[in-house]
Structure formats: structure tokens, C-alpha cells
Design a protein around this motif. Structure first.
Motif, PDB file in Angstrom:
ATOM      1  N   ARG A 106      54.282  20.318  30.349  1.00 24.17           N
ATOM      2  CA  ARG A 106      55.216  20.235  31.467  1.00 24.17           C
ATOM      3  C   ARG A 106      56.022  21.527  31.603  1.00 24.17           C
TER       4      ARG A 106
ATOM      5  N   THR B 291      58.172  23.373  38.357  1.00 23.60           N
ATOM      6  CA  THR B 291      57.202  24.003  39.264  1.00 23.60           C
ATOM      7  C   THR B 291      57.684  25.358  39.761  1.00 23.60           C
TER       8      THR B 291
ATOM      9  N   GLY C 165      55.983  27.581  37.161  1.00 23.00           N
ATOM     10  CA  GLY C 165      54.742  26.919  36.818  1.00 23.00           C
ATOM     11  C   GLY C 165      53.917  27.636  35.779  1.00 23.00           C
TER      12      GLY C 165
ATOM     13  N   ASN D 256      48.811  22.823  33.832  1.00 29.57           N
ATOM     14  CA  ASN D 256      48.637  21.719  34.775  1.00 29.57           C
ATOM     15  C   ASN D 256      47.403  20.886  34.417  1.00 29.57           C
TER      16      ASN D 256
ATOM     17  N   HIS E  41      44.988  20.191  37.404  1.00 28.44           N
ATOM     18  CA  HIS E  41      44.118  21.333  37.694  1.00 28.44           C
ATOM     19  C   HIS E  41      42.928  21.373  36.729  1.00 28.44           C
TER      20      HIS E  41
ATOM     21  N   GLY F  10      50.656  13.207  37.177  1.00 33.69           N
ATOM     22  CA  GLY F  10      51.872  13.665  37.832  1.00 33.69           C
ATOM     23  C   GLY F  10      53.098  12.938  37.332  1.00 33.69           C
TER      24      GLY F  10
ATOM     25  N   VAL G  20      55.339  20.283  36.578  1.00 33.95           N
ATOM     26  CA  VAL G  20      53.920  20.514  36.276  1.00 33.95           C
ATOM     27  C   VAL G  20      53.429  19.352  35.416  1.00 33.95           C
TER      28      VAL G  20
ATOM     29  N   ASP H   9      51.601  16.991  32.770  1.00 34.36           N
ATOM     30  CA  ASP H   9      51.025  17.236  31.449  1.00 34.36           C
ATOM     31  C   ASP H   9      49.946  16.230  31.075  1.00 34.36           C
TER      32      ASP H   9
END
Length: 355
Positions: A181, A184, A187, A192, A195, A231, A237, A239
């Protein structure tokens, strides 16, 4: 109001009566009671037993072969689709497709076919539409194993009145990603997890499904993402992220082979199998299965989906799906079945079993 059934009436009228009797999963007792009463009073030639809300009936004529018919009596929840309506030769209503048309045909045959050329077993069972562990056939197999045995099994699930052979296997796997985390606004200080699933999604998008021919039936496999989550908040961000994937595999793969394929496709990722059920080979080479195909006419097709035929296949019993109704309408508010299909399925199965 007590449900009373006359199993000697036309299978179409019997389907209407069954649809009019609500039997949502875990609420089948009233319909099971009615089926048991009707079989005991109207079919003295049958041995009848009750287990939970499943009713089993069979002949014991000493025939050299036995055909097992299976059909569940429960439905998904009501969706403003009761009472039944018969309009222009089409029956509308909850369960008309899945699968009270097939159950009506089975009940009618059970009572009216007195001297079949095969011994016959009829399994009317509960809780098919919910968790697999609750399925009435699990209890039947555990407590009345000999009732599952036969030379061929016919599951009267909707198949548009066509013999659907075997079924696909199904497997659900999960892939989890972890990160770190961060705010943002900064970031680059985090990792992420969502991602990190990008490579997996690219693999899924590029995956080419396999098509395989077995006994003249074409099975097409499928691999689909069915759930994604992750999320924490709009300014954090994430984790952690989770992706669930469903794999529908052809019955020439075992569950072990299907799992190995998933690990190969997603090599480098942590794959967890959370649910799995084997497929069923067509089994069309069995003599009794060939008789059914001949009686039905046309060409058998592959079952693209999972049904209880797999339970019989796991016992070494060839099994097919054959029943009235379009399976794509199952579980929809618009469930409906042309009455001609009910009539035709009854005619075909009567020709198949004789008597």
C-alpha cells in the motif's frame, strides 16, 4: 393445499400440474410427498422408497439390462413466473424447462409402462439447483448405491429433445496477487496488486480454446475470468487482488489433467483450485445408449455444460441427457417449453423402453 397427481394423464397436462406445485430447492417436501403417494397408489408394479425429499422407484422383472432415469424435482427461486400459462402450444412457467417437463415424462412412463424390455429405475431427487454437496443424488449414492446402477443412465435435463452425450468438466481456480500500500499521490512508493494481474488477463485474452471430437460429438473448451476484486480506497494503492477463472474442459481430460493444464497456462503464478467436477464421456457405444439414439433419430450432440450425467459416468455407467426444453432458457424468468417437445420425448422414451 395438498398436491395430488394423476400420473396417467397426458404428459403435457402432468407438466402443468408439476409446474403449478412450487418446489424451490430445500422446499420440495410437498411435491416429493405427492410423487411418493402417486407412485405407491398408481404403480403397484414398482418398488418405491423415500430418502429425504427424493423418491426412488424401479421394476424388478429380471430383464438382462437396466436403464436408469434421473430427474431433479427442485427449481431455482420463483421470479414472477408462476402460475403456469399454456399459450399457443407453449407452456410458460418456473421449472417448465428445468426440468419438470422431463420429470413429467419420467413419471408418466413409470406408471404406464408395465412390461418394458429393460428393467427401469426412476430417481426423482432434490436440491440439484444449489450446492453440489446437497444434491439428492449424493445421498442416494451413499445410502442406496444399488439404485444408481444400470447399463445406461438417461438424465432428463432439457436438451431440446436431442440426445446430448456426456458433459464438460468444470473447474474454478483463483489467482491472488499481493503488493504494497501507498498513497496514490506517491504511487511509486507502493506496489499495485491489481496491476500485477495484467499479465494474467493478457494470457486469458490470448488463450485459444481447444475443440475435440469424441464419438462424433464436438466439445469446445472454454476459459473465462468470472470474478475480480481488489482495492482499499480511492486514494490507496491496493496491496491485494483476486481473480477467479472458470475452465470448462472436454471429457477426454481428467480433473488432474485439467489442473495440470491450468498450471501450465498460468505458469509463474500461484494457482489454487477451489472447485472441480469431472466431465463425462459420451458412452454412445453402449448397446442401450445406441438404442436410445436410434429411437430419438437425428445425430447426438455434445453437452456443453455440466450435468448429473457425470455422477453416473464416475460409476462407470454410460449416461446421456435427453429431455424437453431449451437449456438456454433454464433459470430465466422466460422459461417456456413447446408442448410438442414434451409429447415427442415421451414418445421416444416409450419406444426406447418398450412395453
Amino acid at each position: 393445499m395438498t398436491v395430488e397427481l394423476d400420473l396417467t394423464i397426458d404428459p403435457v397436462d402432468l407438466t402443468v400440474a408439476l409446474v403449478a406445485a412450487p418446489s424451490v430447492s430445500e422446499e420440495e417436501a410437498e411435491l416429493a410427498d405427492a410423487i411418493e403417494r402417486a407412485l405407491r397408489s398408481q404403480a403397484p408394479h414398482l418398488e418405491v422408497v423415500r430418502t429425504g425429499n427424493a423418491v426412488l422407484a424401479r421394476t424388478n422383472l429380471g430383464r438382462p439390462s437396466r436403464v436408469v432415469f434421473a430427474g431433479h424435482i427442485d427449481t431455482v427461486p420463483v421470479n414472477d413466473n408462476l402460475p403456469p400459462r399454456l399459450v399457443d402450444g407453449v407452456l410458460h412457467g418456473l421449472g417448465s424447462v428445468d426440468m419438470k417437463g422431463g420429470v413429467a415424462v419420467m413419471l408418466h412412463l413409470a406408471v404406464t409402462v408395465i412390461e418394458p424390455k429393460h428393467d427401469l429405475t426412476f430417481l426423482f431427487y432434490d436440491c440439484e439447483e444449489i450446492d453440489a454437496a446437497r444434491n439428492g443424488l449424493v445421498r442416494v449414492e451413499r445410502d442406496f448405491a444399488d439404485w444408481m446402477r444400470g447399463d445406461v443412465a438417461v438424465v432428463c435435463e432439457p436438451s431440446n429433445g436431442v440426445v446430448e452425450a456426456g458433459c464438460q468438466g468444470t473447474m474454478r481456480v483463483e489467482l491472488r496477487k499481493t503488493g504494497q500500500r501507498a498513497h496514490t499521490a506517491r504511487g511509486w512508493m507502493g506496489v499495485n496488486a491489481i496491476h500485477a494481474l495484467g499479465a494474467v488477463m493478457s494470457t486469458l485474452a490470448a488463450y485459444e480454446t481447444r475443440t475435440v471430437d469424441i464419438d462424433g460429438c464436438t466439445y469446445r473448451e472454454g476459459l473465462q475470468a468470472v470474478h475480480i476484486s481488489g482495492g482499499v480506497a480511492g486514494n490507496v494503492v491496493p496491496d491485494a487482488a483476486l481473480l477467479r477463472i472458470n475452465f470448462r474442459f472436454a471429457p477426454d481430460r481428467s480433473q488432474e489433467q485439467a489442473e495440470a493444464h491450468m498450471r501450465e497456462v498460468f505458469a509463474g503464478h500461484d494457482v489454487t483450485v477451489v472447485d472441480s467436477a469431472p466431465g463425462a464421456l459420451p458412452g454412445l457405444s453402449a448397446p442401450a445408449a445406441r438404442e436410445l439414439v436410434e429411437a430419438a433419430g437425428g445425430t447426438p450432440v455434445a453437452k456443453l455444460g455440466w450435468t448429473d450425467v457425470a455422477r453416473f459416468a464416475a460409476l462407470g455407467i454410460p449416461a446421456v441427457n435427453f429431455g424437453p426444453g431449451d437449456p438456454t432458457l433454464a433459470h430465466t424468468q422466460q422459461e417456456n417449453v413447446p408442448v410438442e417437445q414434451i409429447t415427442r420425448c415421451a414418445r421416444v422414451l416409450r419406444l426406447f423402453v418398450g412395453g
